[in-house]
Design an enzyme around this catalytic site. Sequence first.
Site: not given
Length: 381
Positions: A260, A264, A273
Amino acid sequence: MPRETVYNAKIERIQILDEDGNFDAKLGKGLLTNEQVVNAYEQMTICRHLDEIAFKLQRSGRMGTYPQNKGQEANPMGSAMAMVKGKDWVIPCYRENIAMHLHGLPYHYILLHWMGDERGNQIPKGVNMAPLSVPIGTHMLHATGIAWSMKLRKEKDRAVITYFGDGATSEGDFHGAMNFASTLQVPVIFFCQNNQWAISVPREEQMNSPTVAQKALAYEMPTVQVDGNDLFAVYKATKEARERAIKGGGPSFIEGVTYRLGDHTTADDARRYRDQAELDAWLAKDPLIRTRKYLEKQGAWDDKKQAKLDERAQKIVTEIVRAAEGIEAPKTNDFFDHMFAELPEALRRQRDTMRTSSLGQDPSQIGLQGRSAPETVEAGR
Ligand SMILES: Cc1ncc(C[n+]2csc(CCOP(=O)(O)OP(=O)(O)O)c2C)c(N)n1
Ligand SMILES: [Mg+2]
């Protein structure tokens, strides 16, 4: 009692076009014509343009939220090409814009969904597709059910493909769908887009198995891992799975390993993160760059063609946004009109008064006579 091995298994990985544009001529022989690859590259590029614009629409307050497809385009592209439009069914998650489009859904429906307009979920008649699914895992059961109905109706030459993420394979619904599909031997393809992350949870924390593909072994399902940024590998694996399905060979599992490249969703900031180094490594494996390199080596692509395509993609995307934003405003009554054949009395009163409390719905009550109700009465409602 002797000890013996009662089960042996191996998982194959397929890669045909690597990240430098090298092509395995033996594995990829006769798989896709240059014309097909050009078309796929154009589709992926248009999808990428739309993705970038959708992100900006959200940032400028014109869309609620949006999950970018960026970096994952070869998975839905290669697999959707291997399925038959109008015959097969597509049961998507939310990162398969291309697959939905290729199987007949106009792109502006997807924008409408993320703008919070229910009409984006109203799949046009004749398009064999479920609306995109945000609840994780629920739709895989629908895919198994649709495939089961195909089997019961003895419909030959049809299959279902369902898409989901790596995180979805930790859901009970996933295992229910897999078990039913396997025991009933129905024509469904489980396509996992393993993009390494479930929001901020990395794959290694989400599961202890080194591959997602091996989860299908528990259901005695043919299973394979493919380089999910390799259009050719994805196409080959899906084509084989479909052929098996329509010959009565039951369900299959495909793990398309990808990444990805975006956050998100627009409600996330992945910099909090994950490492930039990891992102950089995957940026170099971008399926669009890889497919373009392949076409250039074939003499089928150049800068001039690219410039033309980018210009065309921008025009197409402008039209898609115009179609979504230009749709007439929904009527308030639409809330009530599409759920029940006969509207229950309580809802009829809600519709006619646009009030939800039973006190407010009754015109003989004080709520509608312009006087406010006593504190004690309101508090009890
Ligand atoms: C049933 C359910 N539980 C939790 C969520 C919240 N949620 C949204 S996306 C997501 C992670 C999904 O990860 P993955 O399946 O890997 O898909 P990806 O977003 O990476 O494509 C979660 C937990 C949800 N939408 N539905
Ligand atoms: Mg994921």
